[in-house]
Design an enzyme around this catalytic site. Structure first.
Site: not given
Ligand code: ATP
Ligand code: MG
Length: 145
Positions: A14, A54, A117, A120, A131
């Site tokens: 990211k 997303y 974070n 992804h 994807e």
């Molecule tokens: P990713 O899909 O990016 O691999 P993930 O599967 O661990 O991450 P998801 O629940 O799919 O988590 O959320 C997608 C992304 O949205 C997260 O990686 C983060 O960047 C963002 N995100 C998720 N929860 C929050 C939150 N509470 N506050 C801010 N950003 C969030």
């Molecule tokens: Mg995810």
């Protein structure tokens, strides 16, 4: 042309991690983790591309911030192959919130917050296929043997 050996998953390094100069270190972790890189490129997502990627999160309160962040700077998109690739890559990434991520995971080491974070990873084989196809053409999936 070789056959696909393992399963495929999709990853993103990211914008926060690219901006911090961690691309090389994260790619090293990926190859040390037994993944074969099948496709990789540096891209700058438009707002529309980030919204599309997303779309499942569009009703969530963090959606606008997430789209803004993902289109704010370049990121690296990856198609990764390994046995059990989806789970193996999520295990290597660690929990979404770096504060809850296990020691030794990429998010523990490189991520600053739940929003920014570092990486992804796809959450299922079906989403991995969707994807990968969102960012790569069939011709960009490289066979190395
Ligand atoms: P990713 O899909 O990016 O691999 P993930 O599967 O661990 O991450 P998801 O629940 O799919 O988590 O959320 C997608 C992304 O949205 C997260 O990686 C983060 O960047 C963002 N995100 C998720 N929860 C929050 C939150 N509470 N506050 C801010 N950003 C969030
Ligand atoms: Mg995810």
């Amino acid at each position: 042309m070789s056959e696909q050996i393992g399963n495929l998953t999709f990853g993103i390094i990211k914008p926060d991690a690219v901006r911090a100069g961690k691309t090389g270190a994260i790619i090293q972790r990926i190859t040390d983790g037994g993944f074969r890189i099948r496709a990789m490129k540096l891209i700058r997502m438009t707002r529309e591309e980030a919204e599309g990627f997303y779309a499942v999160h569009r009703e969530r309160p963090f959606f606008a911030g997430l789209v803004e962040f993902m289109s704010s700077a370049p990121c690296v998109v990856l198609a990764l192959e390994r046995d059990g690739a989806v789970k193996a890559w999520r295990d290597l990434m660690g929990a979404t919130d770096p504060a809850k991520a296990d020691a030794g995971t990429i998010r523990k080491e490189f991520a600053a917050s739940i929003g920014e974070n570092a990486v992804h990873g796809s959450d299922s084989e079906e989403n991995a296929r969707i994807e990968i196809a969102y960012f790569f053409s069939q011709l960009e999936l490289v066979n190395s043997e």
